[in-house]
Design an enzyme around this catalytic site. Sequence first.
Site: not given
Ligand code: 3PG
Length: 216
Positions: A48, A52, A76, A136
Amino acid sequence: MTGIEYKQNILADILALAPVVPVVIVDDVGHAVPMARALVAGGIRAIEVTLRTSAALDAIHAIAAEVEGAAVGVGTVLDAEQLQAARAAGARFAVSPGATPRLLDAADADELPLLPGVATAGEAMGLLERGYRHLKFFPAVPAGGAKLLAAWASPLPQIRFCPTGGIGLASAPAFLALPNVVCVGGSWLTPKDKLATGDWAGIQRLAREAAALRSA
Ligand code: 3PG
């Protein structure tokens, strides 16, 4: 079979590829291909790439075009435009931190399978009504962790979750042991320092550890 059932079946196959879906933040598009090759070499195929950074769509395109064995997805996703742009770049699945009616309408009209985020039973029920069987669970640890998901297994047996948020190698097995968990997501496989220094062997090692979790 309706469109949503077909897309959820595709998603199910992708989420079953490995016990962990790495959640990646790519700052430099040049990192995308060697990073994805290292993950695939370690046994992690669904990746994924989060929207961002400005490099994200180009990273998705590069992985889709150049990395054999990878199933690259987009993370995201907040709106219809992002969904469409990611599909055009080559994403095979999409992940969103939550779900809004507008995003869900856009996903209904798009061929890209969506894994929407939920943190409450009511949100999960709303998505079940729209045909979603894979969700999710976000942010997994702050929202209640494995205990909360275990409590949902009996009243919501139709739903399989990919918990994400605050999970690491040590805490993943407690989630993966649950009957309603298909895989976990996490950013620990692609740490910023390893990406910055091009430590692809280190990322492959982290991927191999994560890929072995299923049998743990
Ligand atoms: C995110 O969207 O940042 C994910 O949930 C990843 O989370 P993590 O950095 O705690 O693994």
